[in-house]
Design a protein around this motif. Structure first.
Motif, PDB file in Angstrom:
ATOM      1  N   GLU A  99       0.825  -1.222   0.000  1.00 46.35           N
ATOM      2  CA  GLU A  99       0.000   0.000   0.000  1.00 46.35           C
ATOM      3  C   GLU A  99       0.857   1.269   0.000  1.00 46.35           C
ATOM      4  OE1 GLU A  99      -0.457  -2.367   2.810  1.00 46.35           O
ATOM      5  OE2 GLU A  99      -1.557  -3.469   1.266  1.00 46.35           O
ATOM      6  N   ASP A 100       2.123   1.166   0.434  1.00 46.23           N
ATOM      7  CA  ASP A 100       3.017   2.333   0.431  1.00 46.23           C
ATOM      8  C   ASP A 100       3.504   2.684  -0.966  1.00 46.23           C
ATOM      9  OD1 ASP A 100       2.674   2.364   3.144  1.00 46.23           O
ATOM     10  OD2 ASP A 100       4.776   1.961   3.646  1.00 46.23           O
ATOM     11  N   GLY A 101       3.227   1.814  -1.918  1.00 46.37           N
ATOM     12  CA  GLY A 101       3.600   2.080  -3.303  1.00 46.37           C
ATOM     13  C   GLY A 101       4.839   1.317  -3.733  1.00 46.37           C
ATOM     14  N   VAL A 102       4.905   1.059  -5.017  1.00 46.97           N
ATOM     15  CA  VAL A 102       5.983   0.252  -5.581  1.00 46.97           C
ATOM     16  C   VAL A 102       7.330   0.974  -5.518  1.00 46.97           C
ATOM     17  CG1 VAL A 102       5.654   0.931  -7.989  1.00 46.97           C
ATOM     18  CG2 VAL A 102       6.538  -1.334  -7.471  1.00 46.97           C
ATOM     19  N   VAL A 103       7.343   2.302  -5.594  1.00 47.65           N
ATOM     20  CA  VAL A 103       8.610   3.027  -5.553  1.00 47.65           C
ATOM     21  C   VAL A 103       9.227   2.922  -4.160  1.00 47.65           C
ATOM     22  CG1 VAL A 103       9.698   5.301  -5.748  1.00 47.65           C
ATOM     23  CG2 VAL A 103       8.009   4.581  -7.450  1.00 47.65           C
ATOM     24  N   THR A 104       8.420   3.112  -3.128  1.00 49.87           N
ATOM     25  CA  THR A 104       8.908   2.990  -1.754  1.00 49.87           C
ATOM     26  C   THR A 104       9.421   1.572  -1.510  1.00 49.87           C
ATOM     27  OG1 THR A 104       7.386   4.681  -0.993  1.00 49.87           O
ATOM     28  CG2 THR A 104       8.223   3.157   0.673  1.00 49.87           C
ATOM     29  N   ARG A 105       8.685   0.604  -1.980  1.00 48.07           N
ATOM     30  CA  ARG A 105       9.076  -0.791  -1.812  1.00 48.07           C
ATOM     31  C   ARG A 105      10.354  -1.084  -2.589  1.00 48.07           C
ATOM     32  NH1 ARG A 105       6.052  -5.304   0.211  1.00 48.07           N
ATOM     33  NH2 ARG A 105       6.645  -7.246  -0.797  1.00 48.07           N
TER      34      ARG A 105
END
Length: 166
Positions: A99-105
């Motif tokens: 849920e934090d987004g693919v870029v953060t991950r």
């Protein structure tokens, strides 16, 4: 743009600026469902390395070339197979939630992989290499395409939480 904010680009460490994709590479990409239309070769420049959160190379020599460019690239530059090997050792539960987004991950994945480097060594020197099929016959291109595909699957799964192969 890929997956909500990821930008994936390609550049070479030498030559081929403006060159079209090799015909065998086009065939293999098409076999994998990709569209090679509009591709033109380009040389890796300082600005590409500065902008990148992750630089993946085919070989250890390419990795060394990127790192020699400076820009603190060492912690975010891996061979593709090295990165995959390290990603396979990372518990997805330790990454930020999807849920934090693919870029953060993705950024967390790069940091985690960098932290494992030196602790999780390749079984052989050649294990982290993807050999350049430039000028080779189509069957060799296909074998390299399969290698790259297999190496990308765990990375895509770690980023998205969805197994890349069904």
């Amino acid at each position: 743009m890929l997956g909500g904010g990821l930008i994936v680009e390609s550049a070479g460490t030498w030559g081929h600026e403006g060159a079209p994709m090799e015909a065998n590479a086009e065939t293999v990409l098409t076999d994998f469902g990709a569209d090679p239309a509009g591709f033109t070769g380009r040389e890796l420049l300082d600005e590409h390395v500065i902008r990148a959160d992750l630089v993946l190379t085919a070989t250890r020599d390419h990795r060394a070339q990127v790192i020699s460019m400076g820009h603190s690239a060492g912690l975010r530059t891996f061979t593709l197979k090295e990165f995959t090997r390290l990603v396979n050792a990372i518990d997805p539960a330790t990454l930020p939630p999807l849920e934090d987004g693919v870029v953060t991950r993705a950024r967390a994945l790069v940091r985690a992989a960098a932290a494992l480097r030196g602790w999780l060594l390749a079984p052989t020197v050649e294990a982290d290499e993807v050999y350049d099929p430039y000028g080779a016959p189509l069957p060799f291109f296909r074998s390299i395409g399969d290698e790259i595909h297999q190496a990308l699957d765990p990375v895509v799964t770690a980023l998205t939480g969805v197994p890349a192969r069904m």
